[in-house]
Design a protein around this motif. Structure first.
Motif, short mmCIF file in Angstrom:
data_model
loop_
_atom_site.label_atom_id
_atom_site.label_comp_id
_atom_site.label_asym_id
_atom_site.label_seq_id
_atom_site.Cartn_x
_atom_site.Cartn_y
_atom_site.Cartn_z
N TRP A 34 -3.41 9.47 3.35
CA TRP A 34 -3.01 8.34 3.95
C TRP A 34 -4.54 7.77 4.49
CZ3 TRP A 34 -0.65 12.63 5.18
CH2 TRP A 34 0.79 12.29 4.20
N ARG A 35 -4.62 6.76 4.01
CA ARG A 35 -5.97 5.83 4.66
C ARG A 35 -5.52 4.47 4.74
NH1 ARG A 35 -10.95 7.76 0.89
NH2 ARG A 35 -11.26 10.14 0.50
N GLY A 36 -5.69 3.92 5.55
CA GLY A 36 -6.62 2.83 6.54
C GLY A 36 -6.55 1.44 5.51
N GLU A 37 -7.23 1.53 3.95
CA GLU A 37 -7.46 0.39 3.31
C GLU A 37 -6.89 -0.29 3.42
OE1 GLU A 37 -10.18 3.03 0.66
OE2 GLU A 37 -8.35 3.49 -0.26
N ARG A 38 -7.63 -1.86 2.91
CA ARG A 38 -7.15 -2.79 1.86
C ARG A 38 -6.72 -2.76 0.61
NH1 ARG A 38 -8.52 -6.59 -1.61
NH2 ARG A 38 -10.85 -5.61 -1.87
N PRO A 39 -5.32 -1.96 0.17
CA PRO A 39 -4.23 -1.56 -0.52
C PRO A 39 -4.96 -2.38 -2.09
CG PRO A 39 -2.23 -2.57 1.02
CD PRO A 39 -4.03 -3.00 1.56
N TYR A 56 -5.78 7.30 10.44
CA TYR A 56 -4.27 6.65 10.90
C TYR A 56 -3.55 7.88 11.69
CZ TYR A 56 -2.57 2.83 6.91
OH TYR A 56 -1.94 1.71 6.91
N GLU A 77 -10.13 4.14 8.58
CA GLU A 77 -9.44 4.61 7.95
C GLU A 77 -8.77 5.61 8.04
OE1 GLU A 77 -11.01 4.91 3.75
OE2 GLU A 77 -12.28 3.03 3.69
N GLY A 129 1.12 -1.37 -0.10
CA GLY A 129 0.26 0.29 -0.13
C GLY A 129 0.94 1.05 -0.20
N ARG A 150 -2.40 3.27 0.61
CA ARG A 150 -2.05 3.62 2.05
C ARG A 150 -2.35 5.31 2.02
NH1 ARG A 150 -0.61 -1.87 5.18
NH2 ARG A 150 -2.54 -3.15 5.15
N GLU A 151 -0.60 5.41 0.99
CA GLU A 151 0.07 6.57 0.89
C GLU A 151 -0.27 6.54 -0.69
OE1 GLU A 151 3.52 8.21 2.25
OE2 GLU A 151 4.18 7.15 0.89
#
Length: 451
Positions: free
Chosen positions: A117-122, A62, A60, A9, A128-129
């Motif tokens: 930035w988002r903490g989702e499934r790549p 961080y 999502e 990600g 993610r970045e």
């Protein structure tokens, strides 16, 4: 782009891929500035309270804290002062406008190109970045509707300059949708919008089930909402199609009028690039009017590469409102497809156009004098590190992607001779270091259509 990342990600490009990315960024920057947008950059972190006030995205985000922070400093998801990385550029921009309103001239036009930035499934198109390129126009108290039209036209111009092939900007209006749902008797239009926004992911049956479960809709009301979402026209023909559904509400009429104005003007200036698509909802809560999504033709599965809309209450300071309208280009998302399918490639991976060779180890200073003169005229130049055989120096240039090698020799009578070799064709000709220039196409790396 098909390489296995060491940290999923978080994309890291090879030099030739970075050339393509810089081409995209420079092109967007150039278009935005031609339209009078000023550049700015906001901080990478915001408070959790600021980020989560609009939209359902808390899973999502961080959070940010020091490794040695104690529990009080770390806070948590319920602590509004906890620091977190921004997941888009619109919310930070709204905060920036409120804090700097006394120093800005309105309507304020800005562009912003930054990491998010988002903490989702790549997956392809979702990292993610990632880099976004945003433009917004914000007013003080009011913002003329003409800016909604301008956004669509700027998007068409900016995207047409990128190596992405054909694309379509799909436009809807949240007032139209909300008015229609209220006319149906549904009192929670936000829940309906969120369900309809998932249409391409979960299909019609999934949307119907979600509308019944979360929006209190009957199956008949859910089917009517889907009938609205099925309307798609390249012109203002959608107006009569909506009215044929037999639903009435004042907000619906306002939305129809606004969308007709955007589609009517934008389709005239950018024919074939703009459509009215009444399935477009946009998931974030802050949109209040026109909404945009853009897909690459033939690559619709990638999702939207340019999205945004009108927001009337995202930025508020006391009784002072700052309505705005904006767009966000998903640079990392569109690059993922461009690079993976070689829609565009760099002519070389390095900026260097010339390698000045060394005939002997004592000749580095003289070679650097030549290189300095070439650089002074804007020609990117390197000097060989060692006086290896000329064949090895040429191979080094070839490996690096450098098109020209410069040779300097001294005759028995002391005459200094300069020659330059195009290592692609093998042609070697005399050259004056004070006047020689490579062909325009070779001066800098270029981005060209792929195979």
């Amino acid at each position: 782009m098909a390489r296995q990342a060491s940290l999923s990600g978080f994309t890291e490009l090879l030099p030739a891929e970075r050339v393509v990315e810089l081409h995209v960024l420079d092109s967007l920057r150039r278009t935005f500035e031609l339209h009078g947008f000023s550049s700015l950059e906001t901080r990478a972190v915001e408070t959790v309270g600021s980020l989560l006030q609009k939209g359902e995205i808390d899973k999502e985000v961080y959070a940010v804290s020091r490794l040695q922070a104690d529990e009080d400093e770390r806070g948590g998801r319920t602590d509004p002062q906890q620091l977190a990385l921004h997941f888009d550029l619109t919310v930070p921009f709204a905060r920036y406008v409120v804090e700097n309103a006394g120093y800005l001239s309105f309507p304020f036009r800005r562009y912003q190109i930054q990491k998010c930035w988002r903490g989702e499934r790549p997956q392809e198109g979702r990292a993610r970045e990632f880099t976004q390129a945003d433009i917004d126009v914000v007013g003080d108290g009011e913002l003329p509707f003409v800016y909604d039209v301008e956004m669509a036209l700027i998007a068409a111009e900016a995207l047409a300059a990128l190596p992405i092939g054909d694309f379509v900007i799909r436009i809807n209006n949240r007032k139209l949708a909300e008015g229609f749902y209220r006319g149906l008797g549904l009192d929670d239009p936000t829940a309906v919008l969120r369900a309809v926004d998932k249409l391409e992911k979960i299909g019609e049956s999934g949307v119907v089930a979600e509308l019944v479960a979360t929006a209190g809709a009957t199956e008949e009301q859910a089917r009517a909402a889907l009938a609205l979402a099925a309307i798609r026209t390249p012109d203002t023909g959608f107006v009569e199609q909506v009215r044929a559904l037999g639903v009435e509400h004042p907000l619906l009429e306002q939305g129809l009028s606004e969308l007709a104005e955007v589609i009517g003007l934008a389709s005239r200036r950018a024919p074939g690039r703009v459509v009215a698509d009444l399935s477009i909802a946009r998931g974030l809560d802050y949109y209040t009017g026109t909404v945009y999504e853009t897909v690459m033709v033939g690559h619709e599965s990638l999702g939207s590469i340019c999205s945004g809309g009108r927001y009337d209450a995202l930025a508020v300071k006391g009784d002072r409102r700052f309505p705005g309208v904006g767009l966000s280009v998903g640079v990392t998302r569109l690059l993922a497809r461009v690079l993976a399918q070689k829609l565009a490639v760099a002519t070389r991976p390095v900026p260097t156009a010339v390698l000045v060779s060394l005939a002997d180890e004592d000749g580095w200073a003289a070679a650097d004098d030549v290189a300095t003169g070439l650089r002074a005229r804007g020609i990117p130049t390197e000097v060989a590190a060692t006086a290896a055989k000329f064949g090895k120096q040429i191979k080094y240039a070839d490996r690096r992607g450098i098109p020209f090698v410069w040779f300097t020799s001294v005759d028995d009578d002391g005459t200094v001779r300069h020659e330059v070799k195009d290592i692609r064709s093998g042609e070697q000709v005399p050259a004056d270091p004070e006047t020689w220039t490579p062909p325009a196409d070779d001066l800098l790396p270029r981005v060209v259509p792929g195979d």
